[in-house]
Design a protein around this motif. Structure first.
Motif, PDB file in Angstrom:
ATOM      1  N   HIS A 270       0.832  -1.205   0.000  1.00 14.49           N
ATOM      2  CA  HIS A 270       0.000   0.000   0.000  1.00 14.49           C
ATOM      3  C   HIS A 270       0.866   1.255   0.000  1.00 14.49           C
ATOM      4  O   HIS A 270       0.571   2.235  -0.708  1.00 14.49           O
ATOM      5  CB  HIS A 270      -0.920  -0.005   1.221  1.00 14.49           C
ATOM      6  N   GLN A 271       1.941   1.238   0.756  1.00 19.68           N
ATOM      7  CA  GLN A 271       2.834   2.389   0.779  1.00 19.68           C
ATOM      8  C   GLN A 271       3.518   2.595  -0.574  1.00 19.68           C
ATOM      9  O   GLN A 271       3.727   3.723  -1.005  1.00 19.68           O
ATOM     10  CB  GLN A 271       3.879   2.208   1.888  1.00 19.68           C
ATOM     11  N   ILE A 272       3.861   1.481  -1.232  1.00 16.88           N
ATOM     12  CA  ILE A 272       4.465   1.585  -2.564  1.00 16.88           C
ATOM     13  C   ILE A 272       3.508   2.270  -3.529  1.00 16.88           C
ATOM     14  O   ILE A 272       3.904   3.117  -4.343  1.00 16.88           O
ATOM     15  CB  ILE A 272       4.862   0.196  -3.089  1.00 16.88           C
ATOM     16  N   LYS A 273       2.212   1.934  -3.433  1.00 16.84           N
ATOM     17  CA  LYS A 273       1.227   2.577  -4.298  1.00 16.84           C
ATOM     18  C   LYS A 273       1.121   4.078  -3.991  1.00 16.84           C
ATOM     19  O   LYS A 273       0.941   4.897  -4.904  1.00 16.84           O
ATOM     20  CB  LYS A 273      -0.127   1.904  -4.125  1.00 16.84           C
ATOM     21  N   LEU A 274       1.232   4.440  -2.732  1.00 20.85           N
ATOM     22  CA  LEU A 274       1.194   5.858  -2.370  1.00 20.85           C
ATOM     23  C   LEU A 274       2.411   6.588  -2.924  1.00 20.85           C
ATOM     24  O   LEU A 274       2.305   7.738  -3.393  1.00 20.85           O
ATOM     25  CB  LEU A 274       1.123   6.006  -0.853  1.00 20.85           C
TER      26      LEU A 274
END
Length: 702
Positions: A270-274
């Motif tokens: 999820h952080q990578i997507k952000l």
């Protein structure tokens, strides 16, 4: 027994332990250690080198002999070779075998005619193969059945289970290769190109948590700081100036494709997507890149690019590298199928012995799923292997070979000993007859014409024996190898034309399948005079009866109604089922109709009827031959036929066959007994029996 069964595992473990090897030290020697016969053993450790040598041998060969060793032949006793297996049904049972059992050893032996020495040169290869998944494909991992008797048979002939399991060469079929290629391209490409859609998914959420807002702002500041320092200092000393240990762990500055880049570590998906969202929204000169490190792990980078053109160039380079890595991985996973592709591309004459099952295994393991009919199989298989020869066909069809065999059976070892004693017993210096073909064996750089006998039922040695039998058979039939120096001339030879592409589909009944057309061929020479002529339209299949009813009792029971002369035979499939063959096809429907009639009635006459004993259990089923075909077509294989029929869903008391006659079912049976009475009128006991049945049926019809 399924490989996941605990008992199977214990038995296999016992076999493995008998070789007294440790798993870490398992290797296959280049030549057989337990026999002086020169044989090239190939495992994954020496596969690449052996494949390279094999290419040259196959391309120079006049023909290539093959043989397979499997973990079993039939998944249930009732699927065994039967004279009552019709052409299409036999294919279904052989198909079932090829789908359920594994090939653990594959023998390949190219034969080349040496015109200088006027002899053949053979290159026997013994490949250990194992269906190991070295690349992810759709569906579950490979599973296969093992018959205890088959494992015991292999162990008896010193089969090296350790070499197979630990060092066996894996493979992908062509169908699995296509699926794996799509999966890898999807995995690599999507991580690269799907960033925008992932970012959109995050951005389009109606409710964004405060944690996400703070994380995005922090990442934006960190990336701004990193990029600005790059632009101002134009050096890579920034990594040593990181402010905290957490940042040092999560951000490391490196060069990627000659461009400055940040590695992203210890972030959630999820952080990578952000982070992707931040890059897309705020940084035109930063690019998010995902690559595979070769160990199925994905690495993420933020790469600095000078311009839009530089960004496109970077993505092209990354995609090219990923495609190359995917292709390398797939080529490695293809494994032993490279050998099959070699044999297919060279269009050589493939020689086997009683090899129809072998050909189905080759299709199933290395080409794709087996078609549902023999005709479809032939069409598919012929595209890859246009020339196949079965030496068992030659031995039975040619008068000269039958005479030379001198009434010996046509098994491979028997044929080898009868036709090629000078080769089979070369170490004993058996004198070769004038009409014997000489064969030398070459492994690596060693060429020999004298050796001890090899291990029978080792695929490489069996392939060698098969090739020797074929060469000697051709010589005895008048084929001059001096004038037939190429494989093309051999496959076009007029003497061999009527034998090529004909395989025994059912040796017990003499059924031959023509691989050129898919049609059934009538065997020209019947080696078994006692073969029963089977009329499949005259057959009734009965199963689920009481275990104390033997075939003899069932025949006597049915004969009381239909007359002994009208019941040709009763044969067991297994203890739970029999085939009843009548003399006329209409008796099949008469029997099934009579059975249904009796089961619907519960009067004293029905109870006393001669067939009541057969149907008394109320669990007895009966059907015509087409029901048997449907049961055989199921991928399930229950031990007992009655359980198989129930699992398939054919569990009604009777599968009716519509009668074309207009009269009632009982009247048909009565008329049949009238005819039987006339036939048996001079036989007192039989006449009395038929008369009793006649009166019983007549009373029940009134």
């Amino acid at each position: 027994m399924h490989p996941s069964h605990p008992l199977w595992a214990r038995r296999l473990f016992c076999f493995i332990r008998t070789t007294n090897y440790s798993s870490a030290a398992v290797t296959a020697p280049a030549t057989a250690s337990n026999s002086s016969f020169p044989l090239k053993n190939v495992t994954k450790s020496n596969f690449e080198a052996a494949l390279s040598e094999l290419r040259s041998h196959v391309r120079a060969a006049d023909f290539v002999a093959v043989d397979l060793e499997m973990t079993g032949i039939t998944s249930a006793p009732w699927r065994d070779l039967l004279e009552f297996d019709r052409f299409d049904v036999r294919y279904l049972n052989v198909k079932d075998s090829a789908e359920k059992f594994a090939v653990v050893q594959f023998g390949v032996c190219p034969f080349r005619w040496d015109s200088a020495k006027k002899s053949f040169v053979a290159h026997p290869h013994n490949f250990f193969i194992f269906p190991r998944h070295e690349i992810e494909v759709d569906g579950p991992s490979s599973e296969f059945l093992c018959r205890t008797t088959s494992l015991e048979f292999l162990a008896k002939y010193q089969f090296d289970f350790n070499a197979c399991i630990y060092e066996g060469i894996s493979y992908l079929s062509r169908a699995h290769e296509d699926a794996a290629r799509k999966r890898l391209n999807f995995a690599y490409g999507d991580e690269m190109l799907d960033a925008s859609s992932n970012v959109t998914n995050v951005r389009d959420k109606k409710r964004v948590g405060i944690a996400d807002v703070l994380f995005r702002e922090r990442m934006k500041n960190r990336l701004h700081e990193w990029r600005d320092r790059l632009l101002s200092e134009r050096n890579m000393e920034f990594q040593g100036q990181e402010g905290s240990n957490d940042h040092k762990r999560q951000f490391q500055t490196i060069f990627f494709k000659t461009r400055p880049a940040l590695t992203l570590s210890d972030f959630t998906s999820h952080q990578i997507k952000l982070i992707q969202l931040v890059i897309k929204k705020h940084f035109e000169d930063l690019c998010f890149v995902v690559v595979n490190d070769g160990n199925a792990d994905l690495q993420q980078f933020v790469v600095y690019v000078d311009s839009r053109d530089d960004k496109e160039l970077l993505m092209q380079e990354v995609n090219r590298d990923q495609n190359k890595a995917a292709e390398t991985k797939i080529q490695s996973a293809i494994g032993f199928r490279h050998v099959i592709d070699l044999l297919s591309s060279e269009k050589k004459l493939i020689v086997g012995h009683n090899c129809f099952l072998d050909m189905l295994h080759i299709h199933r393991k290395f080409i794709g799923s087996l078609p549902s009919t023999a005709e479809e199989f032939v069409s598919s298989f012929g595209k890859h292997f246009p020339y196949v020869m079965d030496t068992k066909i030659l031995l039975n069809d040619n008068y000269i070979l039958r005479r030379r065999m001198n009434k010996s059976n046509t098994s491979l070892s028997s044929a080898f000993g009868s036709l090629c004693p000078h080769i089979a017993f070369s170490s004993l210096r058996v004198n070769a007859l004038n009409d014997c073909v000489q064969v030398e064996v070459q492994v690596d750089d060693l060429r020999s014409s004298k050796w001890n006998s090899g291990d029978k039922h080792e695929a490489g040695y069996d392939a060698f024996m098969t090739g020797c039998v074929f060469a000697q058979a051709c010589n005895l039939m008048g084929i001059d190898f001096i004038d037939c120096s190429t494989s093309k001339n051999l496959v076009d030879n007029e003497i061999l034309q009527k034998h090529i592409n004909r395989l025994y589909l059912n040796w017990a009944s003499g059924d031959i399948i023509d691989l050129s057309t898919g049609n059934q061929v009538t065997e020209s020479f019947k080696t078994r005079k006692h073969r029963v002529r089977v009329s499949f339209e005259n057959i009734v299949l009965i199963w689920g009866f009481s275990t104390n009813l033997t075939a003899r009792k069932i025949k006597a029971c049915i004969s009381k109604v239909f007359g002994q002369a009208n019941v040709s035979s009763v044969n067991h499939l297994d203890e739970s089922a029999v085939f009843v063959q009548f003399t006329k096809p209409e008796m099949v429907s008469e029997f099934l109709n009579l059975k249904e009639k009796l089961e619907k009635r519960d009067d004293p006459i029905s109870v006393l009827h001669p067939l009541t004993e057969l149907f008394d259990a109320r669990a007895t089923h009966a059907a015509g031959y087409e029901a048997y075909k449907k049961i055989c077509s199921s991928p399930m294989s229950k031990l007992l036929f009655s359980d198989q029929a129930e699992a398939v869903g054919i569990n009604r008391k009777t599968m009716l066959i519509k009668s074309e006659a207009k009269r009632s079912k009982i009247d048909q049976a009565v008329d049949m007994l009238d005819e039987t009475t006339e036939i048996q009128g001079t036989e007192g006991e039989a006449n009395d029996l038929s008369s009793t049945n006649y009166q019983s049926l007549r009373s029940s019809s009134m």
